[in-house]
Scaffold this motif. Structure first.
Motif, PDB file in Angstrom:
ATOM      1  N   VAL A  95       3.056  10.414  -6.995  1.00  0.00           N
ATOM      2  CA  VAL A  95       3.922  10.893  -8.075  1.00  0.00           C
ATOM      3  C   VAL A  95       3.087  11.172  -9.327  1.00  0.00           C
ATOM      4  CG1 VAL A  95       5.792  10.247  -9.661  1.00  0.00           C
ATOM      5  CG2 VAL A  95       6.005   9.786  -7.210  1.00  0.00           C
ATOM      6  N   SER A  96       2.172  10.270  -9.613  1.00  0.00           N
ATOM      7  CA  SER A  96       1.325  10.464 -10.794  1.00  0.00           C
ATOM      8  C   SER A  96       0.476  11.716 -10.669  1.00  0.00           C
ATOM      9  CB  SER A  96       0.428   9.243 -11.001  1.00  0.00           C
ATOM     10  OG  SER A  96       1.207   8.095 -11.259  1.00  0.00           O
ATOM     11  N   ALA A  97      -0.064  11.945  -9.473  1.00  0.00           N
ATOM     12  CA  ALA A  97      -0.891  13.140  -9.268  1.00  0.00           C
ATOM     13  C   ALA A  97      -0.063  14.404  -9.361  1.00  0.00           C
ATOM     14  CB  ALA A  97      -1.586  13.045  -7.904  1.00  0.00           C
TER      15      ALA A  97
ATOM     16  N   LEU B  30       0.835  -1.193   0.000  1.00  0.00           N
ATOM     17  CA  LEU B  30       0.000   0.000   0.000  1.00  0.00           C
ATOM     18  C   LEU B  30       0.877   1.253   0.000  1.00  0.00           C
ATOM     19  CD1 LEU B  30      -2.749   1.425   0.276  1.00  0.00           C
ATOM     20  CD2 LEU B  30      -2.575   1.116   2.771  1.00  0.00           C
ATOM     21  N   ARG B  31       1.926   1.231   0.815  1.00  0.00           N
ATOM     22  CA  ARG B  31       2.848   2.377   0.871  1.00  0.00           C
ATOM     23  C   ARG B  31       3.419   2.674  -0.514  1.00  0.00           C
ATOM     24  NH1 ARG B  31       8.422   2.666   1.690  1.00  0.00           N
ATOM     25  NH2 ARG B  31       9.138   4.598   2.741  1.00  0.00           N
ATOM     26  N   LEU B  32       3.819   1.606  -1.223  1.00  0.00           N
ATOM     27  CA  LEU B  32       4.381   1.795  -2.571  1.00  0.00           C
ATOM     28  C   LEU B  32       3.320   2.324  -3.536  1.00  0.00           C
ATOM     29  CD1 LEU B  32       7.099   1.344  -3.968  1.00  0.00           C
ATOM     30  CD2 LEU B  32       6.321  -0.920  -4.637  1.00  0.00           C
ATOM     31  N   ALA B  33       2.090   1.825  -3.426  1.00  0.00           N
ATOM     32  CA  ALA B  33       0.998   2.279  -4.296  1.00  0.00           C
ATOM     33  C   ALA B  33       0.677   3.745  -4.039  1.00  0.00           C
ATOM     34  CB  ALA B  33      -0.238   1.419  -4.072  1.00  0.00           C
ATOM     35  N   ILE B  34       0.725   4.138  -2.710  1.00  0.00           N
ATOM     36  CA  ILE B  34       0.445   5.541  -2.380  1.00  0.00           C
ATOM     37  C   ILE B  34       1.499   6.454  -2.991  1.00  0.00           C
ATOM     38  CG2 ILE B  34       0.367   7.199  -0.457  1.00  0.00           C
ATOM     39  CD1 ILE B  34      -0.882   4.904   1.240  1.00  0.00           C
TER      40      ILE B  34
ATOM     41  N   ALA C  88      14.121   1.311  -2.611  1.00  0.00           N
ATOM     42  CA  ALA C  88      13.679   0.006  -3.094  1.00  0.00           C
ATOM     43  C   ALA C  88      14.541  -0.539  -4.238  1.00  0.00           C
ATOM     44  CB  ALA C  88      12.229   0.095  -3.573  1.00  0.00           C
ATOM     45  N   GLY C  89      15.437   0.265  -4.749  1.00  0.00           N
ATOM     46  CA  GLY C  89      16.244  -0.198  -5.877  1.00  0.00           C
ATOM     47  C   GLY C  89      15.468  -0.050  -7.191  1.00  0.00           C
ATOM     48  N   ASN C  90      15.959  -0.745  -8.203  1.00  0.00           N
ATOM     49  CA  ASN C  90      15.367  -0.589  -9.562  1.00  0.00           C
ATOM     50  C   ASN C  90      14.214  -1.576  -9.751  1.00  0.00           C
ATOM     51  OD1 ASN C  90      15.093   0.547 -12.024  1.00  0.00           O
ATOM     52  ND2 ASN C  90      16.831  -0.486 -12.961  1.00  0.00           N
ATOM     53  N   LYS C  91      13.210  -1.438  -8.908  1.00  0.00           N
ATOM     54  CA  LYS C  91      12.050  -2.308  -9.026  1.00  0.00           C
ATOM     55  C   LYS C  91      11.203  -1.904 -10.229  1.00  0.00           C
ATOM     56  CE  LYS C  91      11.380  -4.017  -4.324  1.00  0.00           C
ATOM     57  NZ  LYS C  91      10.427  -4.133  -3.200  1.00  0.00           N
TER      58      LYS C  91
END
Length: 801
Positions: free
Chosen positions: A150-152, A141-145, A176-179
């Motif tokens: 960023v998109s917003a 969830l943290r990554l999705a937020i 997180a590195g190059n995910k």
């Protein structure tokens, strides 16, 4: 309280606002009861009560958001703020999820400014906990937020928002590195950079990393293709390079559908780039990495894109580029596009070579063509143009054969004729005209004017015959065949009552009859006689189709008479030199028909002539009657001989009667026919002014000599006539020749002796008596005495004399 909040969450999620309001009232009562009871609870349970109160305010905030009351939602969130310090990781994740959903909903409505605020609140809530305390779902969830934030920020389009988004992406990459998600955010960040500073290389690098780590899923494929298209909008060359790498990678994957979509997209990209041979060659190279052909659907889709580009270049006269597009479209990976599409492309490739006037290249295309392409009339027509220019007669004939079999052959054959004439190849033009004539029966009404086809063919054949090195024999044969085809068409027209068959007007008939007549007369001494016969026969047949009300027929009658005369003369010449008896009889029989036609035509025409022309026409009539007499003898039609002599009487031509007599004497005629016919001939000669006793005696002697072995009764009548004529001439200056009298008298007496030897006594006496009577007219009387002496001896001693 927990149960109430869970029900409330479900109501909000499902949009059951009314039901959610009822639940809120109940939960509010629980909240107040907990608030008053919290002071008496242990610390852990009191903290739980504060978390539940915070969740209550957050759910009220979500309810207001669903009801589109953002001001109340903001108020509810403000009331929840003091309680955030009591959040446990579990409640923090639950609260952040609600805030994330609110922000996401606002972003969908492009309300990025407010959406950013709610995303930041969600980010603050989730980051208020230690990462090690968050569950796996919490970390996701943290990554999705962060991704949504960023998109917003990028969606807001402000410089400050761009910088913030850039910092967030940097933070994520460091953490997180190059995910995969980081790569996506980097792509999104790069997309929002101004076009003038867009870093296509960096974008390509990120995409290539994603491609290398492609997870082989539909969503992953669609995502990569989406970003490749985005890259193509700003840097087509870079996008093509990335897509080429992706196509190579997909070539090793099991899913052919992805590969086909990627190839079609690659074809779309190249058709939207600036035209150059290099870009087309690059596409050729990448297609070479594919192991097997695309499906029919994909191949047709790709070729449809390429065809538009091909047509555009061809229409602009850029034939080299058009040729390159053709070669690309004909790549082996498009094998399943269908024979019709391949034929169309091969044909366009041939058209490019023709437009560049590259005959060698055109010939190479033709040699590599499929059988299906050869069946197309348009392809055959283009190949015909090449064959004409290369002077390849065999290929030209093959093309004409193909064109002639097409349903819409008329237009294509007409085009072939035009091409042949343009190139000066009369032979090919004639061949195309013949094909068109052959197909006339299947042509649509009014699309082909048959007389015009015949006229064109005749003119071209005539031009060809006048060339110094021309094969005159074959050309003349073809020329005769054209006029004979005209006659056949006229016969069909005569028997056809439909309006469209009335093609040959009087002017048309006059043109064909005049040209047949003039060509035959002009070349009488040059052509083979049989060709002259064929041509003039066609002339006569064409004239016979003139309508009865076509006007004065004087000139037509003259042409008809003269044609019959020349045909008869030619046929008798052919018959006399013919070794084949059957063919000779056919020539004589045909000649007799033309003589009969001359006889029928002459009486109507003769009164229209002056004296000189009438005499000339009678001489011609007498001449062909002599030929007719000769033919009747050759055909052993003895009963016709007397009729022919009778028809020759008005001509008053001694030469004709002499020819008849000579022919009759040489023939092995029947006795009665010989006698009666020769008598008529001799009688006609006798009444003519130029006849003399010498000729009369000669003909009488010859007839006697010919008749005696066949019928001595007829011969005896001739002997009587000879006596009568000798008696008449004795009193005139034109005496019967002495030697003729002696010969006939001697021959007759010898015949009497033969009869006597055969014991025909009475017959012998008659012959002997008549012989002595004829000898009486000899001047010296010696022969008469000798015959009388022998006759007496014959009577006395029984034949020993």
């Amino acid at each position: 309280m927990r149960l109430g909040l869970k029900v409330l969450r479900n109501c909000v999620d499902s949009g059951e606002v009314k039901l959610a309001g009822m639940v809120v009232q109940t939960v509010a009562d629980y909240k107040e009861w907990l608030k008053t009871s919290a002071d008496n609870l242990p610390e852990e349970e009191a903290r739980e009560c504060q978390c539940l109160e915070l969740e209550y305010f957050i759910m009220r905030t979500a309810m207001c958001w669903v009801e589109n009351r953002l001001d109340v939602a903001e108020h509810m969130y403000t009331k929840a703020e003091p309680l955030r310090q009591f959040l446990t990781p579990e409640y923090a994740e639950r609260l952040a999820d609600v805030l994330y959903e609110i922000g996401k909903s606002l972003s969908k409505r492009n309300d990025f400014t407010i959406g950013i605020k709610w995303f930041e609140r969600a980010n603050d809530v989730i980051n208020g906990q230690g990462l090690e305390q968050l569950s796996r779902e919490g970390l996701e969830l943290r990554l999705a937020i962060l991704q949504a934030l960023v998109s917003a920020l990028l969606g807001a389009g402000t410089p400050d928002g761009f910088e913030k988004a850039k910092n967030y992406v940097g933070f994520l990459e460091a953490e997180a590195g190059n995910k995969f998600v980081v790569s996506l955010l980097k792509l999104e960040l790069l997309q929002k950079t101004p076009a003038e500073v867009f870093d296509s290389e960096a974008y390509s690098v990120v995409l290539q990393y994603i491609i290398r780590n492609f997870a082989s899923s539909d969503s992953g494929f669609k995502l990569i293709m989406h970003h490749i298209r985005k890259l193509h909008d700003k840097s087509p060359g870079a996008a093509c390079a990335v897509l080429d790498d992706f196509i190579v990678a997909l070539g090793r994957a099991a899913n052919g559908g992805w590969l086909e979509k990627a190839v079609v997209t690659r074809m779309w990209m190249i058709t939207n780039q600036r035209d150059s041979v290099e870009t087309v060659n690059a596409a050729q190279t990448i297609l070479g990495h594919l192991a097997k052909p695309l499906s029919a659907e994909a191949a047709v889709a790709a070729q449809a894109l390429l065809w538009k580009k091909l047509e555009s270049n061809y229409g602009q006269g850029q034939y080299d580029l058009a040729e390159s597009w053709c070669q690309l479209s004909l790549h082996k990976v498009f094998y399943n596009c269908g024979a019709a599409n391949s034929s169309k492309l091969e044909r366009k490739l041939l058209m490019c070579a023709l437009a560049k006037n590259s005959l060698d290249a055109a010939a190479s295309v033709i040699n590599k063509m499929s059988q299906q392409s050869w069946k197309e009339p348009m392809t055959a027509y283009l190949a015909f143009k090449v064959a004409i220019r290369l002077e390849d007669r065999e290929m030209a004939e093959k093309c004409l054969e193909t064109v002639g079999q097409a349903p819409d052959h008329v237009d294509y054959l007409g085009a072939c004729i035009a091409e042949s004439q343009k190139a000066g190849d009369i032979m090919c033009a004639i061949s195309a005209l013949k094909k068109l004539q052959e197909k006339y029966e299947y042509a649509e009404p009014n699309t082909v004017h048959l007389p015009a086809l015949f006229r064109c063919s005749i003119r071209l054949l005539n031009l060809l015959a006048e060339r110094p090195a021309a094969d005159t024999s074959n050309i003349v044969t073809d020329l005769c065949g054209e006029f004979e085809a005209v006659v056949l068409a006229l016969e069909r027209q005569k028997g056809d009552s439909s309006a469209r068959r009335k093609l040959f007007t009087v002017d048309e008939l006059e043109w064909f009859s005049r040209n047949a007549y003039n060509l035959a007369l002009k070349n009488t001494t040059v052509w083979e006689l049989r060709c002259v016969v064929r041509m003039l026969t066609s002339c006569v047949n064409i004239i016979s189709h003139f309508p009865a009300d076509a006007g004065p027929r004087g000139e037509l009658s003259l042409k008809t008479l003269f044609s019959h005369f020349v045909i008869s003369s030619a046929l008798v010449a052919l018959a006399r030199t013919q070794d084949n008896v059957e063919r000779q009889r056919e020539d004589y029989a045909a000649m007799r028909k033309h003589v009969a036609a001359f006889d029928n035509e002459l009486p109507e025409y003769l009164p229209q002539l002056d004296e000189q022309l009438r005499d000339d026409m009678l001489r011609k009539h007498a001449t062909i009657l002599a030929f007719d007499f000769e033919a009747a003898i050759a055909l052993k039609q003895w009963e016709d001989l007397g009729v022919i002599v009778q028809r020759a009487v008005p001509c008053r031509n001694i030469t004709a009667f002499q020819a008849m007599a000579d022919g009759l004497l040489r023939a092995q005629a029947q006795g009665q026919a010989l006698y009666s016919t020769m008598r008529k001939i001799v009688n006609e000669i006798w009444v003519l002014e130029s006849f003399d006793a010498v000729k009369l005696a000669k003909y009488t002697r010859c007839l006697f000599q010919a008749t005696l072995p066949l019928d001595d009764g007829l011969a005896m009548r001739l002997l009587d006539e000879a006596c009568s004529k000798a008696r008449e001439l004795r009193e005139s200056e034109a005496a019967w020749p002495e030697e003729e009298l002696e010969w006939m008298a001697t021959t007759s007496f010898n015949h009497a002796i033969d009869c006597y030897s055969a014991h025909e006594i009475e017959r012998a006496k008659k012959w002997a008596t008549k012989a002595i009577n004829l000898a009486h007219y000899c001047h010296d009387g010696t022969l008469e005495e000798i015959l009388q002496s022998k006759y007496l001896r014959l009577s006395l001693d029984g034949g020993s004399a």
